[in-house]
Design a protein around this motif. Structure first.
Motif, mmCIF file in Angstrom:
data_model
loop_
_atom_site.group_PDB
_atom_site.id
_atom_site.type_symbol
_atom_site.label_atom_id
_atom_site.label_comp_id
_atom_site.label_asym_id
_atom_site.label_seq_id
_atom_site.Cartn_x
_atom_site.Cartn_y
_atom_site.Cartn_z
ATOM 1 N N GLN A 132 54.654 -47.175 37.160
ATOM 2 C CA GLN A 132 55.396 -46.793 35.962
ATOM 3 C C GLN A 132 55.420 -47.919 34.925
ATOM 4 O O GLN A 132 55.291 -47.689 33.714
ATOM 5 N N ILE A 133 55.552 -49.146 35.393
ATOM 6 C CA ILE A 133 55.576 -50.300 34.482
ATOM 7 C C ILE A 133 54.238 -50.445 33.761
ATOM 8 O O ILE A 133 54.181 -50.598 32.536
ATOM 9 N N TYR A 134 53.146 -50.394 34.519
ATOM 10 C CA TYR A 134 51.816 -50.571 33.919
ATOM 11 C C TYR A 134 51.495 -49.460 32.926
ATOM 12 O O TYR A 134 50.910 -49.700 31.868
ATOM 13 N N LEU A 135 51.889 -48.233 33.251
ATOM 14 C CA LEU A 135 51.616 -47.115 32.349
ATOM 15 C C LEU A 135 52.424 -47.233 31.061
ATOM 16 O O LEU A 135 51.886 -47.061 29.958
ATOM 17 N N LYS A 136 53.695 -47.551 31.184
ATOM 18 C CA LYS A 136 54.546 -47.620 30.003
ATOM 19 C C LYS A 136 54.209 -48.817 29.113
ATOM 20 O O LYS A 136 54.372 -48.767 27.895
ATOM 21 N N LYS A 137 53.724 -49.904 29.729
ATOM 22 C CA LYS A 137 53.331 -51.080 28.959
ATOM 23 C C LYS A 137 51.841 -51.076 28.609
ATOM 24 O O LYS A 137 51.340 -52.029 28.014
ATOM 25 N N GLU A 138 51.165 -49.984 29.009
ATOM 26 C CA GLU A 138 49.732 -49.804 28.746
ATOM 27 C C GLU A 138 48.880 -50.948 29.298
ATOM 28 O O GLU A 138 47.913 -51.376 28.693
ATOM 29 N N LYS A 139 49.260 -51.407 30.491
ATOM 30 C CA LYS A 139 48.473 -52.429 31.180
ATOM 31 C C LYS A 139 47.460 -51.728 32.082
ATOM 32 O O LYS A 139 47.496 -51.819 33.308
ATOM 33 N N TYR A 140 46.532 -51.027 31.462
ATOM 34 C CA TYR A 140 45.616 -50.158 32.194
ATOM 35 C C TYR A 140 44.645 -50.915 33.093
ATOM 36 O O TYR A 140 44.189 -50.378 34.103
ATOM 37 N N ASP A 141 44.341 -52.156 32.742
ATOM 38 C CA ASP A 141 43.413 -52.941 33.569
ATOM 39 C C ASP A 141 43.984 -53.212 34.962
ATOM 40 O O ASP A 141 43.231 -53.482 35.899
ATOM 41 N N THR A 145 44.452 -51.562 40.888
ATOM 42 C CA THR A 145 44.955 -52.300 42.049
ATOM 43 C C THR A 145 46.001 -51.511 42.826
ATOM 44 O O THR A 145 46.322 -51.862 43.965
ATOM 45 N N LEU A 146 46.537 -50.447 42.221
ATOM 46 C CA LEU A 146 47.584 -49.657 42.863
ATOM 47 C C LEU A 146 47.039 -48.459 43.627
ATOM 48 O O LEU A 146 47.792 -47.769 44.315
ATOM 49 N N PHE A 147 45.728 -48.220 43.515
ATOM 50 C CA PHE A 147 45.122 -47.035 44.129
ATOM 51 C C PHE A 147 44.119 -47.429 45.210
ATOM 52 O O PHE A 147 43.542 -48.522 45.178
ATOM 53 N N VAL A 148 43.904 -46.512 46.146
ATOM 54 C CA VAL A 148 42.894 -46.748 47.182
ATOM 55 C C VAL A 148 41.516 -46.764 46.528
ATOM 56 O O VAL A 148 41.322 -46.243 45.421
ATOM 57 N N ARG A 165 40.863 -37.092 28.673
ATOM 58 C CA ARG A 165 41.257 -36.838 30.061
ATOM 59 C C ARG A 165 42.053 -38.009 30.612
ATOM 60 O O ARG A 165 43.022 -37.815 31.356
ATOM 61 N N PHE A 166 41.680 -39.218 30.255
ATOM 62 C CA PHE A 166 42.402 -40.407 30.703
ATOM 63 C C PHE A 166 43.833 -40.411 30.149
ATOM 64 O O PHE A 166 44.790 -40.711 30.870
ATOM 65 N N LYS A 167 43.969 -40.056 28.891
ATOM 66 C CA LYS A 167 45.293 -40.000 28.271
ATOM 67 C C LYS A 167 46.156 -38.957 28.967
ATOM 68 O O LYS A 167 47.346 -39.180 29.218
ATOM 69 N N ARG A 168 45.571 -37.819 29.305
ATOM 70 C CA ARG A 168 46.285 -36.757 30.001
ATOM 71 C C ARG A 168 46.676 -37.207 31.410
ATOM 72 O O ARG A 168 47.772 -36.923 31.888
ATOM 73 N N TRP A 169 45.743 -37.917 32.059
ATOM 74 C CA TRP A 169 46.005 -38.449 33.398
ATOM 75 C C TRP A 169 47.199 -39.405 33.365
ATOM 76 O O TRP A 169 48.092 -39.329 34.218
ATOM 77 N N PHE A 175 56.504 -40.650 34.720
ATOM 78 C CA PHE A 175 57.591 -39.733 35.049
ATOM 79 C C PHE A 175 58.862 -40.004 34.254
ATOM 80 O O PHE A 175 59.162 -41.161 33.927
ATOM 81 N N ASP A 176 59.607 -38.936 33.973
ATOM 82 C CA ASP A 176 60.936 -39.111 33.386
ATOM 83 C C ASP A 176 61.885 -39.576 34.489
ATOM 84 O O ASP A 176 61.515 -39.635 35.667
#
Length: 207
Positions: A132-141, A145-148, A165-169, A175-176
């Motif tokens: 949630q932190i990375y998404l909200k701060k747009e730290k996409y790089d 590291t959070l996924f298998v 599609r990436f933006k939608r993803w 999450f709210d």
């Protein structure tokens, strides 16, 4: 002479801006309360907690980090009616700056073990919160590291070749408050199927 003046001014400026170690005095503190962030409970602690905990907290060293995933909140009520609040995982203490202790002070002083979450659950919660932190701060790089590894290629592929599609993803994974808290409860109750243990950490296994 001007050089010396500039040097003195610089040293004063650096001295004022450099974070100092904590210097709480037990005699100036009314009480301390500890709350579990995820369980929403007040943690009971053993006697002499105030004096011993403050001694240990004052030994903490300045620590620099980009983000701190806390599990507890500590409120220090001073006799002058001011309060100091720390967010902590037991080791790292976030106030205006970050401080790190040599041992987990929450586990050291708490007397109710049922207020502790297992390392497995905490690992999953930290991964979920970092998402949630990375998404909200747009730290996409940092997201891969959070996924298998099986999911990482998908993430990198759509980010590079399909911006919409990436933006939608990203939107689907952001999450709210209500949805976030629902996921947290599911993780705490051990009812999730969102994670696999891979490369020494809990990783999200879904796209």
């Amino acid at each position: 002479m001007k050089k010396i003046t500039y040097i003195i001014y610089f040293l004063i400026l650096v001295s004022c801006s450099t974070p100092k170690n904590l210097k709480f005095k037990p005699s100036e503190i009314e009480k301390i309360e500890v709350f579990s962030k995820y369980l929403g409970a007040n943690i009971k602690i053993r006697g002499n907690f105030k004096e011993d905990f403050i001694v240990d907290l004052n030994k903490s060293n300045i620590f620099y980090t980009e983000e701190n995933i806390s599990t507890h909140k500590i409120i220090i009520y001073n006799k002058n009616k001011k309060t100091d609040t720390f967010l902590t995982d037991g080791y790292i203490y976030q106030n205006k700056n970050y401080y790190k202790s040599k041992e987990n002070l929450i586990k050291k002083y708490a007397i109710e073990e049922h207020h502790f979450l297992s390392d497995t659950i905490l690992g999953k919660l930290k991964t979920f919160e970092l998402l949630q932190i990375y998404l909200k701060k747009e730290k996409y790089d940092k997201l891969p590291t959070l996924f298998v590894e099986e999911v990482q290629w998908f993430f990198k592929e759509i980010r590079k070749n399909d911006k919409k599609r990436f933006k939608r993803w990203c939107s689907l994974w952001t999450f709210d408050k209500a949805t976030y808290e629902k996921h947290v409860v599911t993780i705490i109750n051990g009812e999730d199927s969102l994670f696999d243990y891979e490369n020494n950490g809990w990783k999200i296994n879904q796209k």
